[in-house]
Scaffold this active site. Structure first.
Site, PDB file in Angstrom:
ATOM      1  N   ILE A 703      74.247 -43.520 -35.138  1.00 44.36           N
ATOM      2  CA  ILE A 703      72.954 -43.430 -34.433  1.00 44.36           C
ATOM      3  C   ILE A 703      71.893 -44.301 -35.081  1.00 44.36           C
ATOM      4  CG2 ILE A 703      73.374 -41.125 -33.520  1.00 44.36           C
ATOM      5  CD1 ILE A 703      71.728 -39.990 -35.816  1.00 44.36           C
ATOM      6  N   GLY A 704      72.230 -44.966 -36.187  1.00 42.91           N
ATOM      7  CA  GLY A 704      71.258 -45.851 -36.825  1.00 42.91           C
ATOM      8  C   GLY A 704      71.886 -46.593 -37.977  1.00 42.91           C
ATOM      9  N   SER A 708      70.185 -49.479 -46.277  1.00 43.72           N
ATOM     10  CA  SER A 708      70.802 -48.559 -47.223  1.00 43.72           C
ATOM     11  C   SER A 708      72.140 -48.027 -46.730  1.00 43.72           C
ATOM     12  CB  SER A 708      69.857 -47.381 -47.494  1.00 43.72           C
ATOM     13  OG  SER A 708      69.626 -46.678 -46.303  1.00 43.72           O
ATOM     14  N   GLY A 709      72.436 -48.180 -45.454  1.00 38.09           N
ATOM     15  CA  GLY A 709      73.697 -47.708 -44.931  1.00 38.09           C
ATOM     16  C   GLY A 709      73.593 -47.302 -43.475  1.00 38.09           C
ATOM     17  N   LYS A 710      74.595 -46.571 -43.008  1.00 42.29           N
ATOM     18  CA  LYS A 710      74.643 -46.111 -41.628  1.00 42.29           C
ATOM     19  C   LYS A 710      74.346 -44.618 -41.547  1.00 42.29           C
ATOM     20  CE  LYS A 710      78.033 -49.508 -39.955  1.00 42.29           C
ATOM     21  NZ  LYS A 710      79.356 -49.703 -39.306  1.00 42.29           N
ATOM     22  N   VAL A 711      73.827 -44.200 -40.402  1.00 40.16           N
ATOM     23  CA  VAL A 711      73.543 -42.788 -40.150  1.00 40.16           C
ATOM     24  C   VAL A 711      74.379 -42.350 -38.946  1.00 40.16           C
ATOM     25  CG1 VAL A 711      71.797 -41.067 -39.647  1.00 40.16           C
ATOM     26  CG2 VAL A 711      71.210 -43.041 -41.048  1.00 40.16           C
ATOM     27  N   LYS A 725      74.096 -39.621 -43.691  1.00 40.98           N
ATOM     28  CA  LYS A 725      73.777 -40.983 -44.137  1.00 40.98           C
ATOM     29  C   LYS A 725      74.864 -41.426 -45.092  1.00 40.98           C
ATOM     30  CE  LYS A 725      69.563 -42.124 -45.526  1.00 40.98           C
ATOM     31  NZ  LYS A 725      68.382 -42.262 -46.425  1.00 40.98           N
ATOM     32  N   ASP A 837      56.730 -43.364 -50.242  1.00 38.48           N
ATOM     33  CA  ASP A 837      57.049 -44.158 -49.050  1.00 38.48           C
ATOM     34  C   ASP A 837      56.722 -43.356 -47.797  1.00 38.48           C
ATOM     35  OD1 ASP A 837      57.839 -46.320 -47.580  1.00 38.48           O
ATOM     36  OD2 ASP A 837      59.982 -45.950 -47.756  1.00 38.48           O
TER      37      ASP A 837
END
Length: 1014
Positions: A703-704, A708-711, A725, A837
């Site tokens: 979904i994203g 930093s990586g995939k979700v 994540k 952040d």
């Protein structure tokens, strides 16, 4: 022989009887052996919650409590003192006060820094011998009992950091022996009462950081002739400082900062013969500093900054043993007294933002241990004194925006203690001494807008701590030294508008932390260096107006956070890499080069028309470029049919390739997951296993994707969903990808956000903080499993076509939810946590649009000393959200989060991005301020919002502007922000009211560093 046997039997029975007596007495010891005072204290232990087992030594089998933790006895074994501070105890104070007051000799009681709650019980007045009472830093509420004044021996009363409210009781004027009264950080909302001037024994009066009703300083406080400390910071004080304070001859510390005081300083202050420090900053005081200050022979610190004081800096100040002189942000005029250079103890001199003229004393720093000097934004001229670092302790030299001329002193190159040099916007000339380039501790070297010349020194290779090198608008020449690539912490390299020549050194590609590279308007030649794919944190690249050759490297398309790219007015040739379409650019300019070939399809839009002008060989659909489609149309109907067949063939081939890639990725993923090697660490009770997670990590569930990586969205067997994540593994990391989340404009993050995320979210529990269910790890892969947020992030929803779903009540609820989450991090976590952040993309929304603060990959805990976080070597955060002082000082604390949250509030109100090309060089904060001044609030509010909520929206705009104040001290704390937001709507269900109708916030206000309410 018989007698001997009889004796043996006798002794055997005697010892047997004695043994059982001892055993039985130990079993009955709680009722028999422990003293009466011990029984009282043991009952106190049972009445309190002790999750840390801090009172484990309170053993009822002991004969006396005198050896227990926190218990002190006199020679008769009677309890005289009880110190239970910082033991993580909880429970109502009213449950233990009757027991404590039964200790007949108790004179000292401290429950400081615990979680004791309820109100302060009136029966404490029965502790007749009590002389020291400290219940600071707890959760006590309500009004103060008037009976406290009946304690005849009470000398020390500290109620700091609680929730006490209402007025200070009238009876407090009757204290007989009180020497210390501290009510700091509470919610008292009356006025500072004049009857406090009746407590003639007082030596310390601390009332700071309370929301008192605006009123004058009671002149009666001048009657406290024994007073040594008067601390009234942020007490809503108005009017003039009364002359009567000059009678406090024993006063050592006078702090009236951050109020609304006006008028001139009274000349009577010259009578404070014992004063060591005077703090009057952030008021509206006028006039000149009073004569007679030279009589204050013990004065070490004078801070009258941020007022409207005028006139010259008095020469008599220089005769004092001053260590710190802060008079910045006033209207002082004239020249600085030469004699200030003779102050033997002066280590801090801050005079910026005044109207001072003339030259700095030539011997400044020669006779004093000068560490910090800031004379920026004045009208000083002449040369910079060469003696500034004669003591060898100088750390900061800030002299921007003056008229200093001549060369930079060579002596500064020997000052190895320096870590910040800012000499921009002056008239300096000549070459920078070679030794300055290589100073080992300097993190910021700024000389922008001068007339400096010469090369960038080769010795810069020794500046291993250098983070920002800002040389723009000078006359530097020569080539960029190859040693520039060996600076591991370099984030900003800005050297535009100079005369630099030669090619970019190949080593510059090694700068993995580089965030901004601006070398436009020089005479650089050669090709762009290979290896620029290492610039994974690069946000801005401007090489315009040079003579660069060669092609645009394909790897430039892999710079995932790059949003500003200007290579215009060079001699670049070849095709535009189609990989550039992967970038999320706010600014693109490749005009006036020698580029050829077809324009990448994504750039064939009118918004990019000027980005490709002046490239005769470039073809595309934009006006001014050759239109290849016209050539196709001339081929007629046959070519159209041929195109259809070719397109159909391509679709078929691509379909087969897509299916093959999906199948191969699926097989690779299945092979990569060896379930036997996964380690699961849970932070909540789980009703699923790692097998359910691992089985669903395929491309269909993505979904994203971020740097930093995939979700993944994973639907569990029980029908619930979680978000997973999957951080990039070691191979991706070693190639330069950051372990933090850099999506959508992130600037700079640390190398690995996994540990920060786990350590932060694994410990905290709050309804407005995203829940981390667990983490799964192998040697090369790390998974974080969160609760699933169906409505995604606030940023994605607000700035998409679905933004209409967010009406004002929904946006208002999101603002309050997010504020309460951040307030929990700042005020309820021990130690406090700074998110670093905060942005709309890190605020997630559940199915009912409830908000959760997420992404703690760069979160940091606050130093336990209370001094905030240390200076960061790089800037962490997201562009448009970073507080101005963070970029200026690289120091970060809770105020940085508050600024970022203020930007989120302005996003909610305006519906606009924090950084938008429409703003020009401004960001959202500056755009809102300018638009409000020039056009009014109607041009700021998102037109999608219903006008019936205009009054509430305006209040939220005001809160957002307070949070984004340029000065950190003017920003309210997050508890204050929560309270302000809760007060926005009169019928807001997030409020609670008492029986008398007064507002009671869910969180007590912490005014430790908050700003005033505009």
């Amino acid at each position: 022989m018989l007698r001997s046997s009889s004796s043996s039997v006798f002794f055997f029975f005697f010892f047997f009887f004695f043994f059982w007596v001892v055993v039985v007495s130990r079993l009955l010891c709680p009722a028999v052996c422990l003293t009466q005072e011990g029984l009282y204290l043991h009952s106190v232990k049972l009445a309190l919650s002790d999750p840390s087992s801090s009172l484990s030594s309170w053993d009822p089998l002991d004969a006396t409590p005198c050896n227990w933790v926190g218990v002190i006895c006199d020679h008769t074994s009677s309890v005289t003192a009880l110190d239970l501070s910082s033991l993580n105890l909880a429970g109502p104070l009213s449950a233990v006060s009757p027991l404590l007051c039964r200790l007949p000799s108790l004179s000292f009681l401290s429950l400081s820094n615990n979680s004791v709650n309820s109100s302060l019980p009136s029966d404490l007045s029965s502790c007749r011998r009590l002389s020291h009472l400290d219940v600071s830093q707890n959760l006590l509420t309500g009004s103060l009992p008037s009976s406290l004044a009946d304690l005849p021996s009470l000398r020390y009363l500290d109620l700091t950091g609680n929730n006490f409210s209402g007025d200070i009781p009238d009876s407090f004027g009757r204290f007989q022996s009180l020497e210390v009264l501290s009510l700091v950080y509470n919610l008292f909302d009356g006025v500072i009462p004049p009857f406090l001037g009746n407590i003639s024994t007082l030596k310390m009066l601390n009332l700071s950081y309370n929301p008192f009703t605006p009123a004058r300083i009671p002149p009666e406080l001048g009657n406290l002739t024994n007073l040594e400390v008067l601390w009234l910071t942020e007490c809503s004080l108005t009017g003039h400082i009364p002359d009567s304070l000059g009678k406090l001859s024993k006063l050592a510390d006078l702090d009236l900062a951050f109020n609304y005081l006006d008028g001139p300083l009274p000349s009577s202050l010259a009578g404070l013969a014992s004063v060591v420090q005077i703090e009057l900053y952030n008021n509206s005081l006028t006039g000149e500093l009073p004569k007679g200050l030279g009589n204050l022979t013990r004065l070490r610190l004078l801070d009258a900054s941020m007022n409207h004081l005028t006139g010259p800096v008095p020469d008599e100040l220089t005769r004092l043993p001053l260590e710190s002189l802060n008079l910045y942000d006033n209207a002082f005029t004239g020249e600085l007294p030469e004699s200030i250079a003779d102050s033997p103890n002066l280590y801090e001199l801050r005079l910026f933002k005044n109207k001072l003229t003339g030259e700095l004393p030539k011997t400044l720093g020669k006779n004093s241990p000068l560490r910090w000097i800031d004379v920026s934004s004045n009208k000083f001229s002449g040369q910079i004194p060469s003696t500034l670092c004669d003591s060898g302790e100088l750390e900061e030299v800030l002299m921007i925006e003056n008229s200093f001329s001549g060369p930079i002193p060579v002596s500064l190159g020997n000052c190895r203690s320096l870590y910040r040099i800012r000499l921009g916007y002056n008239q300096l000339s000549g070459e920078i001494p070679s030794s300055i380039w290589g100073l080992p501790h300097v993190s910021l070297l700024e000389v922008v807008d001068n007339s400096l010349s010469g090369p960038i020194g080769e010795s810069i290779v020794g500046a291993r701590n250098l983070s920002s090198l800002i040389l723009s608008r000078n006359s530097f020449s020569g080539s960029i030294p190859s040693g520039i690539g060996s600076l591991p912490n370099l984030v900003d390299f800005l050297a535009s508008d100079n005369k630099l020549s030669g090619s970019l050194p190949e080593s510059i590609a090694n700068l993995g932390q580089l965030g901004r590279l601006d070398l436009h308007n020089n005479a650089l030649t050669g090709e762009l260096p290979s290896g620029i794919g290492n610039w994974k944190k690069l946000n801005e690249l401007n090489l315009a107006h040079n003579s660069l050759l060669g092609s645009i490297p394909l790897e430039m398309g892999s710079l995932s956070v790059l949003n500003y790219l200007d290579l215009s007015d060079n001699r670049l040739s070849g095709k535009i890499p189609i990989e550039l379409q992967n970038l999320k650019l706010n600014q693109l300019n490749l005009s006036y080069n020698r580029l050829t070939g077809d324009l990448p399809p994504l750039f064939g839009k009118e918004v990019y028309r000027n980005s490709f002008a002046g490239n005769p060989g470039l073809c595309g659909d934009l006006e001014g470029l050759c239109d290849s489609r016209n050539e196709v149309k001339k081929q007629g109907y046959v070519w159209m049919l041929r195109s259809i067949f070719i397109l159909a063939g391509l679709v078929f081939i691509l379909g087969v390739a897509w299916f093959y890639m999906k199948y191969r990725n699926y097989k690779n993923d299945r092979r990569a997951i060896d379930k036997s090697k996964w380690m699961l660490m849970s932070f909540h009770k789980l009703d699923f296993s790692e097998d359910e997670i691992l089985d669903c990590l395929d491309e269909d569930n993505v979904i994203g994707t971020g740097s930093s990586g995939k979700v993944y969205k994973v639907v569990l067997g029980n029908g619930e969903a979680v978000a997973v994540k999957k951080l990039w593994g070691r191979i991706r990391k070693e190639s330069g990808t950051n372990g933090g989340d850099l999506e959508k404009g992130g600037c700079n993050l640390p190398d690995d956000g996994f540990d920060a995320e786990v350590q932060t979210l694994g410990k905290i529990r709050h309804k407005n903080i995203v829940k981390l269910w667990c983490c799964c790890t192998t040697r090369d892969t790390k998974l974080l499993v969160y609760e699933y947020m169906p409505n995604g992030s606030l940023g994605d929803l607000l700035h998409s076509s679905k933004g209409g779903l967010l009406d004002w009540p929904t946006r208002y609820r999101i603002a309050v939810d997010a504020a309460e989450g951040l307030s929990y991090l700042h005020h309820d976590c021990v130690p406090p946590i700074v998110h670093r952040d905060v942005k709309s993309n890190n605020i997630l929304l559940d199915g009912e649009f409830g908000a959760r603060v997420a992404d703690f990959g760069v979160a940091k805990v606050v130093d336990s000393t209370g001094k905030g976080l240390k200076s960061m070597s790089v800037i962490a955060g997201s562009c448009g959200y970073i507080a101005p002082e963070y970029a200026y000082t690289l120091r970060v604390n809770e105020k940085s989060d508050i600024y970022s949250f203020g930007v989120v509030l302005l996003e909610l109100v305006t519906g606009r991005l924090p950084v938008d090309p429409e703003f020009g060089e401004k960001d959202l904060v500056k755009w809102v301020c300018v638009t409000l001044d020039q056009k009014g609030v109607d041009h700021v509010i998102d037109p999608k919002l219903d006008s019936c909520f205009k009054e509430e929206i305006c209040k939220v705009v005001n809160v957002g502007l307070q949070c984004t104040s340029p000065l950190p001290i003017n920003r309210p704390s997050m508890r204050r922000v929560v309270k302000l937001l809760q007060e926005v709507s009169s019928d807001n269900p997030l409020k609670k009211t008492t029986k008398d109708g007064k507002l009671t916030p869910y969180y007590y206000e912490d005014a430790s560093d908050q700003g005033s309410v505009a």
